[in-house]
Design a protein around this motif. Structure first.
Motif, PDB file in Angstrom:
ATOM      1  N   LEU A  19       0.842  -1.202   0.000  1.00  0.00           N
ATOM      2  CA  LEU A  19       0.000   0.000   0.000  1.00  0.00           C
ATOM      3  C   LEU A  19       0.874   1.247   0.000  1.00  0.00           C
ATOM      4  N   TRP A  20       1.865   1.303   0.876  1.00  0.00           N
ATOM      5  CA  TRP A  20       2.727   2.481   0.967  1.00  0.00           C
ATOM      6  C   TRP A  20       3.495   2.695  -0.344  1.00  0.00           C
ATOM      7  N   LYS A  21       3.936   1.620  -0.997  1.00  0.00           N
ATOM      8  CA  LYS A  21       4.629   1.748  -2.276  1.00  0.00           C
ATOM      9  C   LYS A  21       3.676   2.315  -3.316  1.00  0.00           C
ATOM     10  N   CYS A  22       2.450   1.807  -3.348  1.00  0.00           N
ATOM     11  CA  CYS A  22       1.463   2.320  -4.301  1.00  0.00           C
ATOM     12  C   CYS A  22       1.199   3.804  -4.048  1.00  0.00           C
ATOM     13  N   LEU A  23       1.039   4.187  -2.798  1.00  0.00           N
ATOM     14  CA  LEU A  23       0.795   5.591  -2.465  1.00  0.00           C
ATOM     15  C   LEU A  23       1.989   6.460  -2.857  1.00  0.00           C
ATOM     16  N   ASP A  24       3.194   5.974  -2.621  1.00  0.00           N
ATOM     17  CA  ASP A  24       4.393   6.723  -3.020  1.00  0.00           C
ATOM     18  C   ASP A  24       4.466   6.879  -4.539  1.00  0.00           C
ATOM     19  N   ASP A  25       4.181   5.792  -5.249  1.00  0.00           N
ATOM     20  CA  ASP A  25       4.261   5.810  -6.707  1.00  0.00           C
ATOM     21  C   ASP A  25       3.179   6.676  -7.346  1.00  0.00           C
ATOM     22  N   SER A  26       2.040   6.825  -6.655  1.00  0.00           N
ATOM     23  CA  SER A  26       0.914   7.580  -7.226  1.00  0.00           C
ATOM     24  C   SER A  26       0.743   8.952  -6.587  1.00  0.00           C
ATOM     25  N   ASN A  27       1.777   9.429  -5.884  1.00  0.00           N
ATOM     26  CA  ASN A  27       1.713  10.730  -5.204  1.00  0.00           C
ATOM     27  C   ASN A  27       0.519  10.813  -4.255  1.00  0.00           C
ATOM     28  N   ASP A  28       0.348   9.767  -3.460  1.00  0.00           N
ATOM     29  CA  ASP A  28      -0.710   9.678  -2.443  1.00  0.00           C
ATOM     30  C   ASP A  28      -2.123   9.750  -3.023  1.00  0.00           C
ATOM     31  N   ASN A  29      -2.295   9.249  -4.239  1.00  0.00           N
ATOM     32  CA  ASN A  29      -3.623   9.162  -4.849  1.00  0.00           C
ATOM     33  C   ASN A  29      -4.310   7.918  -4.293  1.00  0.00           C
ATOM     34  N   LYS A  30      -5.169   8.113  -3.293  1.00  0.00           N
ATOM     35  CA  LYS A  30      -5.792   6.986  -2.598  1.00  0.00           C
ATOM     36  C   LYS A  30      -6.712   6.182  -3.497  1.00  0.00           C
ATOM     37  N   SER A  31      -7.354   6.829  -4.456  1.00  0.00           N
ATOM     38  CA  SER A  31      -8.267   6.096  -5.336  1.00  0.00           C
ATOM     39  C   SER A  31      -7.509   5.103  -6.222  1.00  0.00           C
ATOM     40  N   ALA A  32      -6.260   5.403  -6.547  1.00  0.00           N
ATOM     41  CA  ALA A  32      -5.450   4.502  -7.366  1.00  0.00           C
ATOM     42  C   ALA A  32      -4.999   3.278  -6.573  1.00  0.00           C
ATOM     43  N   CYS A  33      -5.103   3.352  -5.250  1.00  0.00           N
ATOM     44  CA  CYS A  33      -4.583   2.274  -4.401  1.00  0.00           C
ATOM     45  C   CYS A  33      -5.683   1.593  -3.580  1.00  0.00           C
ATOM     46  N   GLN A  34      -6.917   1.675  -4.035  1.00  0.00           N
ATOM     47  CA  GLN A  34      -8.029   1.116  -3.266  1.00  0.00           C
ATOM     48  C   GLN A  34      -7.886  -0.381  -3.021  1.00  0.00           C
ATOM     49  N   ASN A  35      -7.424  -1.116  -4.030  1.00  0.00           N
ATOM     50  CA  ASN A  35      -7.274  -2.566  -3.853  1.00  0.00           C
ATOM     51  C   ASN A  35      -6.228  -2.877  -2.786  1.00  0.00           C
ATOM     52  N   PHE A  36      -5.132  -2.115  -2.799  1.00  0.00           N
ATOM     53  CA  PHE A  36      -4.097  -2.311  -1.781  1.00  0.00           C
ATOM     54  C   PHE A  36      -4.622  -1.937  -0.396  1.00  0.00           C
ATOM     55  N   GLN A  37      -5.446  -0.895  -0.322  1.00  0.00           N
ATOM     56  CA  GLN A  37      -6.036  -0.467   0.955  1.00  0.00           C
ATOM     57  C   GLN A  37      -6.945  -1.565   1.508  1.00  0.00           C
ATOM     58  N   LYS A  38      -7.774  -2.157   0.647  1.00  0.00           N
ATOM     59  CA  LYS A  38      -8.666  -3.239   1.085  1.00  0.00           C
ATOM     60  C   LYS A  38      -7.866  -4.435   1.579  1.00  0.00           C
ATOM     61  N   GLU A  39      -6.813  -4.768   0.859  1.00  0.00           N
ATOM     62  CA  GLU A  39      -5.947  -5.884   1.255  1.00  0.00           C
ATOM     63  C   GLU A  39      -5.286  -5.592   2.605  1.00  0.00           C
ATOM     64  N   PHE A  40      -4.807  -4.384   2.765  1.00  0.00           N
ATOM     65  CA  PHE A  40      -4.184  -3.951   4.022  1.00  0.00           C
ATOM     66  C   PHE A  40      -5.178  -4.073   5.175  1.00  0.00           C
ATOM     67  N   GLU A  41      -6.388  -3.565   4.981  1.00  0.00           N
ATOM     68  CA  GLU A  41      -7.394  -3.602   6.044  1.00  0.00           C
ATOM     69  C   GLU A  41      -7.853  -5.023   6.356  1.00  0.00           C
TER      70      GLU A  41
END
Length: 80
Positions: A19-41
């Motif tokens: 999740l943190w890598k996705c957020l770093d790569d997407s400049n903290d665009n949370k919508s681009a990392c929703q799948n990673f967020q769900k997996e994290f949660e």
């Protein structure tokens, strides 16, 4: 609630890292990392999710202060 075993902890930390890598790569665009967020949660206890989320915010703030520095706000001008 029992403490997570080593496999569960590793799954949580791996999900957090992705999740943190996705957020770093997407400049903290949370919508681009929703799948990673769900997996994290789903892989981490709720208290851990809360802790890691606050920790990331703190680390990003700390990095910003170290790179950009701190300049105190100019308060209201007082007439003499």
């Amino acid at each position: 609630m029992s403490a997570p075993n080593s496999a569960e902890r590793k799954a949580c930390w791996d999900a957090r890292d992705l999740l943190w890598k996705c957020l770093d790569d997407s400049n903290d665009n949370k919508s681009a990392c929703q799948n990673f967020q769900k997996e994290f949660e789903s892989n981490c206890p709720a208290q851990w999710v809360k802790y890691f989320t606050k920790r990331r915010e703190y680390l990003k703030y700390k990095e910003k202060m170290q790179t950009e520095g701190f300049s105190p706000a100019q308060g209201p001008k007082m007439s003499s």
